[in-house]
Enzyme design. Sequence first.
Site, PDB file in Angstrom:
ATOM      1  N   TRP A 118      -3.018  -2.709  -1.364  1.00 29.18           N
ATOM      2  CA  TRP A 118      -2.596  -4.175  -1.592  1.00 29.18           C
ATOM      3  C   TRP A 118      -3.423  -5.035  -0.575  1.00 29.18           C
ATOM      4  CZ3 TRP A 118      -0.197  -8.208   0.746  1.00 29.18           C
ATOM      5  CH2 TRP A 118       0.033  -9.428  -0.196  1.00 29.18           C
ATOM      6  N   GLU A 123      14.809 -18.279 -11.251  1.00 30.24           N
ATOM      7  CA  GLU A 123      14.482 -16.691 -11.683  1.00 30.24           C
ATOM      8  C   GLU A 123      13.684 -16.902 -13.029  1.00 30.24           C
ATOM      9  OE1 GLU A 123      14.071 -14.064 -10.208  1.00 30.24           O
ATOM     10  OE2 GLU A 123      14.322 -12.622 -11.850  1.00 30.24           O
ATOM     11  N   ARG A 180       3.225  -0.105  -5.352  1.00 38.33           N
ATOM     12  CA  ARG A 180       2.976  -0.705  -3.978  1.00 38.33           C
ATOM     13  C   ARG A 180       1.838  -1.525  -3.700  1.00 38.33           C
ATOM     14  NH1 ARG A 180       6.738   1.830  -0.381  1.00 38.33           N
ATOM     15  NH2 ARG A 180       5.686   1.250   1.318  1.00 38.33           N
ATOM     16  N   ASN A 204      -0.783   2.330   5.997  1.00 39.33           N
ATOM     17  CA  ASN A 204       0.158   1.087   5.310  1.00 39.33           C
ATOM     18  C   ASN A 204       0.481   0.320   6.293  1.00 39.33           C
ATOM     19  OD1 ASN A 204       1.973  -0.262   3.859  1.00 39.33           O
ATOM     20  ND2 ASN A 204       3.355   1.471   4.044  1.00 39.33           N
ATOM     21  N   GLY A 205       0.337  -0.817   6.554  1.00 41.03           N
ATOM     22  CA  GLY A 205       1.070  -1.726   7.484  1.00 41.03           C
ATOM     23  C   GLY A 205      -0.075  -2.639   7.811  1.00 41.03           C
ATOM     24  N   CYS A 260       0.747  -1.189   0.256  1.00 41.21           N
ATOM     25  CA  CYS A 260       0.079   0.043   0.124  1.00 41.21           C
ATOM     26  C   CYS A 260       0.888   1.102   0.097  1.00 41.21           C
ATOM     27  CB  CYS A 260      -0.963   0.086   1.325  1.00 41.21           C
ATOM     28  SG  CYS A 260      -2.011  -1.360   1.485  1.00 41.21           S
ATOM     29  N   LYS A 271       9.706 -15.431 -12.880  1.00 42.49           N
ATOM     30  CA  LYS A 271       9.372 -14.507 -13.964  1.00 42.49           C
ATOM     31  C   LYS A 271       8.163 -14.758 -14.459  1.00 42.49           C
ATOM     32  CE  LYS A 271      11.062 -11.466 -12.733  1.00 42.49           C
ATOM     33  NZ  LYS A 271      11.960 -11.312 -11.804  1.00 42.49           N
ATOM     34  N   LYS A 308       5.152  -4.241  -5.856  1.00 47.98           N
ATOM     35  CA  LYS A 308       6.412  -4.065  -5.927  1.00 47.98           C
ATOM     36  C   LYS A 308       7.351  -4.167  -4.703  1.00 47.98           C
ATOM     37  CE  LYS A 308       9.962  -3.028  -8.462  1.00 47.98           C
ATOM     38  NZ  LYS A 308      10.481  -4.227  -9.376  1.00 47.98           N
ATOM     39  N   GLU A 356       4.867 -15.036 -12.038  1.00 48.13           N
ATOM     40  CA  GLU A 356       4.363 -13.851 -11.745  1.00 48.13           C
ATOM     41  C   GLU A 356       3.559 -13.049 -12.858  1.00 48.13           C
ATOM     42  OE1 GLU A 356       7.087 -11.276  -9.708  1.00 48.13           O
ATOM     43  OE2 GLU A 356       8.487 -11.473 -10.864  1.00 48.13           O
ATOM     44  N   HIS A 362      14.877 -37.218 -10.035  1.00 49.39           N
ATOM     45  CA  HIS A 362      14.428 -37.934  -8.591  1.00 49.39           C
ATOM     46  C   HIS A 362      13.026 -37.486  -8.384  1.00 49.39           C
ATOM     47  CE1 HIS A 362      18.477 -38.892  -7.577  1.00 49.39           C
ATOM     48  NE2 HIS A 362      18.994 -37.964  -8.142  1.00 49.39           N
TER      49      HIS A 362
HETATM   50  C1  AGP Z   1      10.414 -10.036  -8.210  1.00 52.41           C
HETATM   51  O1  AGP Z   1      10.171 -10.148  -9.649  1.00 52.41           O
HETATM   52  C2  AGP Z   1       9.373 -10.146  -7.603  1.00 52.41           C
HETATM   53  N1  AGP Z   1       8.243  -9.220  -7.810  1.00 52.41           N
HETATM   54  C3  AGP Z   1       9.486 -10.401  -5.997  1.00 52.41           C
HETATM   55  O2  AGP Z   1       9.906 -11.704  -5.921  1.00 52.41           O
HETATM   56  C4  AGP Z   1      10.531  -9.493  -5.347  1.00 52.41           C
HETATM   57  O3  AGP Z   1      11.941  -9.920  -5.670  1.00 52.41           O
HETATM   58  C5  AGP Z   1      10.473  -9.848  -3.706  1.00 52.41           C
HETATM   59  O4  AGP Z   1       9.521  -9.271  -3.169  1.00 52.41           O
HETATM   60  C6  AGP Z   1      11.662  -9.246  -2.859  1.00 52.41           C
HETATM   61  O5  AGP Z   1      11.666  -7.795  -3.091  1.00 52.41           O
HETATM   62  P1  AGP Z   1      12.656  -6.841  -2.671  1.00 52.41           P
HETATM   63  O6  AGP Z   1      13.888  -7.351  -3.408  1.00 52.41           O
HETATM   64  O7  AGP Z   1      12.332  -5.498  -2.858  1.00 52.41           O
HETATM   65  O8  AGP Z   1      13.198  -7.369  -1.352  1.00 52.41           O
END
Ligand code: AGP
Length: 628
Positions: free
Chosen positions: A74, A503, A27, A100-101, A2, A507, A623, A510, A526
């Site tokens: 969020w 990674e 956010r 926010n929190g 948020c 990607k 983010k 998400e 395995h």
């Molecule tokens: C990355 O593509 C993601 N959106 C997510 O996994 C992100 O890397 C994770 O939330 C950690 O964020 P930060 O690097 O701001 O701590």
Amino acid sequence: MCGIVAVIGTRDAAPLLLDGLRQLEYRGYDSAGVATVEAGGLTCVRAEGKLLNLTARVEREGAPGHCGIGHTRWATHGKPEERNAHPHLDAGREVAVVQNGIIENHRLLREQLQAEGVQFLSDTDTEVIPHLLSKELKALTAAGAAATGATLLLALQRTLPQLEGAYALAVLWAQCPEALVVARKQAPLLIGFGEGEFICASDTPALAGVTRTILPLEDGEVALLGPLGIELYNAAGERQQRLPTQLKGTDHVADKRSFRHFMLKEIHEQPETAARWLARHFPEGGPDDPLVALPVEAALLEGLQRIQVLACGTSRHAALVGAYLLEQLAGVPTSVYYASEFRYGPPPLGPDTLTVGVTQSGETADTLAALAMEQQRRADHGDPAYRARLLGITNRPESSLGRLVPQLIDIEAGVEVGVAATKTFLGQLLAFYGLAIRLAELRGSRSRSELHGLVAQLRALPAQLQTLIDRLDLRCAALAHEFADTQDVIYLGRGINYPIALEGALKLKEISYIHAEGYPAGEMKHGPIALLDARVPVVSVAMPGRVFDKVLSNAQEAKARDARLIGVAPEGPDTEIFDVLLPVPVVDELLSPLLTLIPMQLLSYHIAAHRGLDVDQPRNLAKSVTVE
Ligand code: AGP
């Protein structure tokens, strides 16, 4: 999670609030709202969905006043519906709050308020706050207090001790249009000093359009903002005096230029990110000059027995590459932990341990909490050998991480808007290359000429990245069509490229919502191999080096189960086994993740874009994940 904004001054508040929220949409973006106040009373406008919906509604309905608060959400408590959108109001619609929190004791507070006859209109934890504030304000005014900012501040100071959890919040009161109050506890909040106005926000991009003079609030502080000045108090109610600081150059959200999405633009910015970082941290020097210029004191690195890295998501994947480098290049045993797991099950304390927190945003609650816990348990240990050696790696040095750890490596990747981390991942990797080479140099674990050779190859990276992006962009766009009906994808890699497989899978998940898993290629037999058939493509990272032949054999095993094979590998006879090749040039295996990440990013981007999805703001994500 948020984002909150608050403004007070001489201009209409609503446009400033909406501009600020636009910069904070990263956010959270499942609903948004603003409240403004003027002599006629309080106006609150909220809308489900993206900020565009709120903007249209504010244009239609209006939100008059020079003082206001705003929020982009969020969802934590309560579904993403309009009734759960902030601001939340008290029963008399006199007090408006954005937060926010998480208010951890909200259930108990809600029950107590309900027992007193309060009716709740939302499922949020936040709604308890306007009701509590309203009670305090009624008590104060009944005792003769005037409708002033000082009264609002006192009501807030009486309310905050009732709240448990982490928060940043802003409050309006209909009876006092010339004041607003804000508070923070373990969630970021900054005050910007504009011309004739103050603007307060969760993050700097929301301030940068108005002012570059900022004052970050410290934990536990509250502030009273009026059109002419601010008053700052600590948690004990003592007045604080602090000078503001100046924002650095790049803290604003750039536009997409000619790119369809921010993510694509940010992928294309990586040659520049690399060039900037390499120029600053691997300066050309004489044969005896240090190879790496890092802002890390030698005392932090001397005599290390162990390194532990705490991170989440993509940052954790960068840390896994980093761990490989720190062990193989510098010879220091290194463990990587999910920050969210570390806090509740840390390994036994060992002496001379460096703890590295990696977070591009510098605000990830899991990472910050794990680092704070580690700092505390080491401080509690009597033996100085167990002292906390803490280092942060971030793209936001002014973030909460920056205030928590004594030493920071700033990856300087510039603002990243796409929720999927791309250029910040590259920046984190480069920080680990710098750290590992610096440590190898200090410890003499590799010869100087070998390290010189690596650095020389690193300097070629920006040009290699540029060629690779130019070459693979269209190829990945064409390949994306094949994934129109795909439901599962397996990513394989080994050694230093295993984290790149992880990674790639993250990607894809998400932003395209396709199920994907990354595995160490040798582990496939395995269990995961049972998943393979003609409907499950396998993306295999096979770069020449220690495990090249092994990965190719693992890819063959997948092919024998009818899987369509996509290779992230150099061109040549060895890699003809792949049905599709996303060619990557041959480099030293230790440097190869810096290149293999590109096809992973481009492939997931184009698959999601081809599906018509909201690449920059994928569903359910944000983010900066500021809740545990
Ligand atoms: C990355 O593509 C993601 N959106 C997510 O996994 C992100 O890397 C994770 O939330 C950690 O964020 P930060 O690097 O701001 O701590």
